[in-house]
Write an enzyme that holds these catalytic residues in place. Sequence first.
Site, short mmCIF file in Angstrom:
data_model
loop_
_atom_site.label_atom_id
_atom_site.label_comp_id
_atom_site.label_asym_id
_atom_site.label_seq_id
_atom_site.Cartn_x
_atom_site.Cartn_y
_atom_site.Cartn_z
N PRO A 2 0.80 -1.21 0.00
CA PRO A 2 0.00 0.00 0.00
C PRO A 2 0.85 1.29 0.00
O PRO A 2 1.99 1.28 0.46
CB PRO A 2 -0.81 -0.11 1.29
CG PRO A 2 -0.71 -1.53 1.70
CD PRO A 2 0.64 -1.97 1.25
N GLU A 3 0.25 2.36 -0.50
CA GLU A 3 0.90 3.67 -0.54
C GLU A 3 0.16 4.62 0.40
O GLU A 3 -0.66 4.19 1.21
CB GLU A 3 0.91 4.18 -1.98
CG GLU A 3 1.62 3.22 -2.95
CD GLU A 3 1.63 3.70 -4.38
OE1 GLU A 3 1.53 4.93 -4.60
OE2 GLU A 3 1.72 2.87 -5.30
#
Length: 278
Positions: A2-3
């Site tokens: 995830p970012e």
Amino acid sequence: MPELPEVETVRRGLQQQLAGRRIERVDVGRERVVRRTSREALIDGLTNTTVLRAERRGKYLIMPLDSGDSMMIHLRMSGQVLLAPAGADRPAHTHVVMHLDNGTECWFVDPRTFGEVVVYDPANVAVELPPLAQLGADPIAEDFPRTALRKMVRGTSKALKPFLLDQQYVAGIGNIYADEILHRSRLRPERPANTIDAAATWRLHSAIIDILMASIEVGGSTLGDAQYVDVDGESGSFQNEHRVYGRTGERCSTCGRGWIRRIVAGGRSTHYCPICQR
């Protein structure tokens, strides 16, 4: 992955459901997730502490504790933080379980075991967690003026895609959102950062804020592997808004004329429209 948007979505869930809770007991399975310290250090550092709040810097989750220490969680490629009633069936690859004082459990799940959970002293972060101490500006959590971005791009000849991925410049952007931001900015990913003018820098700045905020509002992007979910196990939906990422060979939905191309920029798979991003 995830970012920043996905990690911010998790942070918001933790702020609602974990902040203010006391951790009564901790179980640690796979030691790889506590490789920076040890199983014993994590258990001792968390047991009988209260989580004061949930914060975030870039892709790092940070939870100050009433002991004066902080807990850091990094999801990396496949990590999840889930909250569930005590006794619920745990997913495979649940490596850390925090038993809370309200009869719920907080799980750290990570099939690929690249993620980590650490308790550290914030006053000694440069020694205990150097990558966290070296992070650049967080465009959502901190003040991020256009002039600061202008100074960054003028000071480096890095191509724009690697520039956006460098966490020491702007913290939290990864492969997905770098592609989407550059498309929104109408900038080619391989263009040297110090060749863009002030107007292009302002477009880039606006795109960083707008793309990240739009993704946060819908819970981030959950891709085909479905590994990213929020603390309740729910998927995000910003993947439905992607204009270039993962769309190689498709007609550009922005200009209607270009076909999305894939190249390698800075060692990363990169997607762009040759018409929109001349």
